[in-house]
Design an enzyme around this catalytic site. Structure first.
Site, short mmCIF file in Angstrom:
data_model
loop_
_atom_site.label_atom_id
_atom_site.label_comp_id
_atom_site.label_asym_id
_atom_site.label_seq_id
_atom_site.Cartn_x
_atom_site.Cartn_y
_atom_site.Cartn_z
N PRO A 259 0.82 -1.22 0.00
CA PRO A 259 0.00 0.00 0.00
C PRO A 259 0.86 1.27 0.00
CG PRO A 259 -0.92 -1.61 1.51
CD PRO A 259 0.36 -2.20 0.98
N ASN A 260 2.03 1.22 0.64
CA ASN A 260 2.87 2.42 0.70
C ASN A 260 4.23 2.24 0.02
OD1 ASN A 260 1.12 4.14 2.22
ND2 ASN A 260 1.47 2.72 3.92
N GLN B 112 -11.24 7.09 -31.98
CA GLN B 112 -11.65 8.31 -32.69
C GLN B 112 -12.00 8.01 -34.15
OE1 GLN B 112 -11.97 10.86 -30.77
NE2 GLN B 112 -12.77 12.22 -32.35
N GLY C 198 -15.31 6.50 -34.45
CA GLY C 198 -16.44 7.33 -34.05
C GLY C 198 -17.26 6.64 -32.98
N GLU D 285 4.75 -1.86 -13.17
CA GLU D 285 6.20 -2.07 -13.23
C GLU D 285 6.95 -0.75 -13.40
OE1 GLU D 285 7.59 -5.61 -15.13
OE2 GLU D 285 5.61 -6.52 -15.04
#
Lengths: 379, 257
Positions: free
Chosen positions: A128-129, A336, A339, A363
């Site tokens: 977590p840290n 894009q 569309g 990573e």
């Protein structure tokens, strides 16, 4: 200079291209939706001897080179990036540290089942840290008689639900206020070891991403991987190789997005012309093709350096950084070009974008890659 | 069991094919093992694995065909033979191919010879049967099942969508139809070992064949791509008018009557 692939590499590319198109691609949309792990595909990959690709034959590997690994990872990711990351992590994070730092006994016991596909390979670094900032590591392994007793937790660990064992980093000592970090092999069925598969992710839905919780997990001290106190340095080496895998994945996704965009733009007509006859589309496609070519060349160069035993930290970081950023761009542009259709899952390009995003993060984020490159160029 | 597989290198018809000056452009075309020959290779490997023995893949052509032979070796064949005709012959037809292959095979004491039912380029389906004829052995074409018990071979063959069951004796030549098996992907260890397996290269001289004896008996007049498909037409009006119109169209437009 020689830009030709070897005959083995060519045959691997052809085989994997067919396998990816025929076996991996058909279920990719469905697996993304249902989050089903591609177990059957990996059974077939194991039968084909792909699971131990770069490792020694005496442990069930095939002794192929890093370029071959990049080719396989690219082709799998082109069809299904979840399958690609599972494979990449299996080899470059799960198998590689055992291959690089394991003793003969450890390789026989832990690398062999990875090569045969009996176990998936996984690697426990992130907490977590703590990720690239190893100083934040909190997981502790205390010596107790002949054993280590490990407590702590890991996050975002790929493949752990399907791994029989994995190497993870833990603090084994504190010297002059500095944490000494070592790598230890831990069986996932050890008492006190919990693997949680409960993340809801943006993409790579069919890959297995887990949390590990270790409560008084006891393993013998012989499970120490490599040298005591070298855990972080070993993982830096491992990550250099892992980055080639991520970069190869990115090339695969970018290639898939480009192919979709190219074929769609040749079919789709607006204002009486195909999209591909508009210069605006042509320029987009030309840029895509160019960037993919550059990224793939960088992946091959990093792979080649690694196989030649030359330093490749900078090149692997460049390949990973560039390939993941262009994969994101190309997936975006592919949507894009499609569309409104591109926003629909059926057309697959939206999945490419969700899947590609992880590559700018995992990573080592793009920012960390720039730090690595900066350090390498003497900043 | 001494098994031979006749293999042809063909262009991949699923990739774009360009014809210029009456010839298929080889640059940019993808080349593959003729897909029907892949069934033959797979079947040969399965028979060897069950019965023991050796699988030799044989092809005619130039240096480029080595790639397809190596792929067959990677799939699991034991040996490969390239009969290189590049320098001796400009053109090969079914007659020349069968003659050369038969000359190669005549003293090999083959128990079983397999080939594809047709090649997807020429599509004649003649080479297999011609080879068997020249060798004086039995042959069965378009097979979908093969069971060997001692010298007896039980075969199911595809006959225009139906099946025919028959029995034959070894030595035998069979040609494979789709459905015979599911060809395997080459395994990675197979690929890594393919280069180390024996690949023998022979020329016509090595087989004591005179170029004049294998001169093609046919000539290719023209090569062209199939016409672009255009939308069909539905005739309308009275039935008798439709028939009249159809006949006149067949005559004037399609020029078939």
């Amino acid at each position: 200079m020689n830009f030709d692939l070897t005959s083995e590499q060519q045959m691997i590319r052809k085989t994997m291209k067919e396998f990816a198109d025929e076996v991996v691609a058909p279920g990719a949309i469905e697996r993304d939706r249902t989050k089903a792990f591609p177990k059957e595909i990996f059974k077939q990959l194991a039968d084909m001897g792909m699971m131990g690709l770069p490792f020694e034959e005496e442990y069930g590997g095939a002794g192929a080179d890093t370029t071959s690994f990049a080719i396989v990872t690219e082709e799998l990711s082109r069809a299904c990036a979840s399958t690609g990351i599972t494979y990449s992590a299996h080899i470059s994070l799960g198998g590689a540290p055992l291959h690089l730092f394991g003793t003969k006994e450890q390789k026989e016991k832990y690398l062999t089942p990875i090569c045969t596909g009996e176990s998936f390979g996984a690697f426990g670094l992130t907490e977590p840290n703590a990720g690239s900032d190893a100083g934040g590591t909190e997981t502790q392994a205390k010596e107790d008689g002949q054993d280590f007793v490990i407590n702590g937790s890991k996050v975002y660990i790929t493949n752990a639900s399907y791994a029989k064992h994995l190497a993870l980093t833990a603090i084994t000592d504190i010297k002059d206020g500095k944490k000494e970090i070592s790598a230890i092999i831990v069986p996932t069925d050890a008492e006190g070891f919990t693997v949680l598969d409960r993340y809801e992710k943006m993409g790579l839905n069919a890959s297995n991403t887990t949390e590990l919780i270790l409560e008084n997990v006891r393993v013998p001290q012989e499970n120490l991987l490599g040298k005591k106190g070298n855990g972080f340095r070993q993982f830096l080496v491992t990550l250099d190789g892992g980055r080639i895998g991520i970069a190869a994945m990115a090339v695969g996704i970018a290639q898939a997005a480009f192919e979709r965009a190219l074929s769609y733009s040749k079919e789709r007509k607006q204002f009486g012309q195909t999209l591909s006859s508009f210069q605006v589309t042509q320029f987009k496609l030309a840029d895509m093709a160019m960037k993919i070519e550059l990224a793939r060349n960088m992946v091959y160069k990093a792979s080649w350096l690694k196989d030649e035993g030359k330093p490749f930290t900078k090149e692997a970081a460049m390949a990973k950084l560039y390939a993941s950023e262009i994969a994101m761009e190309i997936a975006d542009q592919a949507i894009q070009i499609h569309g409104g259709y591109g926003y629909m899952k059926e057309y697959e390009v939206e999945r490419y974008m969700r899947d590609a995003k992880l590559l700018e993060i995992g990573e080592g984020t793009s920012e960390v890659q720039r730090m690595v490159i900066a350090r390498q160029i003497g900043c | 069991m001494n098994i031979f597989v006749l293999v042809k290198r063909t262009f991949d018809t699923e990739e774009k094919i360009v014809v210029t000056g009456g010839a298929i452009q080889e640059d940019g075309a993808e080349f593959i093992i003729n897909p029907y020959d892949e069934y033959a290779i797979e079947e040969a490997i399965q028979v060897r694995d069950a019965q023991g023995g050796e699988v030799t893949v044989v092809t005619l052509g130039g240096e480029d065909a080595e790639k397809q032979l190596r792929t067959a070796l990677a799939m699991g064949a034991d040996k490969a033979v390239l009969i290189n005709t590049e320098d001796d012959l400009d053109e090969l037809d079914q007659f020349s191919a069968a003659y050369i292959l038969a000359e190669y095979l005549k003293d090999k004491e083959a128990d079983l010879i397999l080939g594809g039912n047709v090649a997807i380029d020429g599509g004649s389906g003649q080479v297999g049967p011609r080879v068997a004829e020249l060798l004086g052995i039995n042959y069965v074409t378009t097979i979908t099942k093969l069971e060997i018990d001692g010298k007896t071979v039980k075969i199911v063959r595809d006959v225009e969508g139906d099946s025919e069951v028959l029995e034959a004796e070894l030595p035998l030549l069979v040609t494979a139809q789709q459905g015979l098996n599911e060809p395997r992907y080459p395994s990675l260890p197979g690929i890594m070992k393919a280069k180390k397996k024996p690949l023998e290269e022979l020329e016509l001289d090595d087989l004591d064949i005179d170029e004049d004896d294998v001169k093609a008996k046919t000539t290719t007049v023209e090569i062209y791509l199939p016409a672009q498909k255009v939308a069909g037409r539905v005739l309308e009006g009275d039935l008798s008018d439709q028939v009249k119109e159809l006949v006149s169209l067949l005559h004037s437009e399609a020029k078939v009557v």
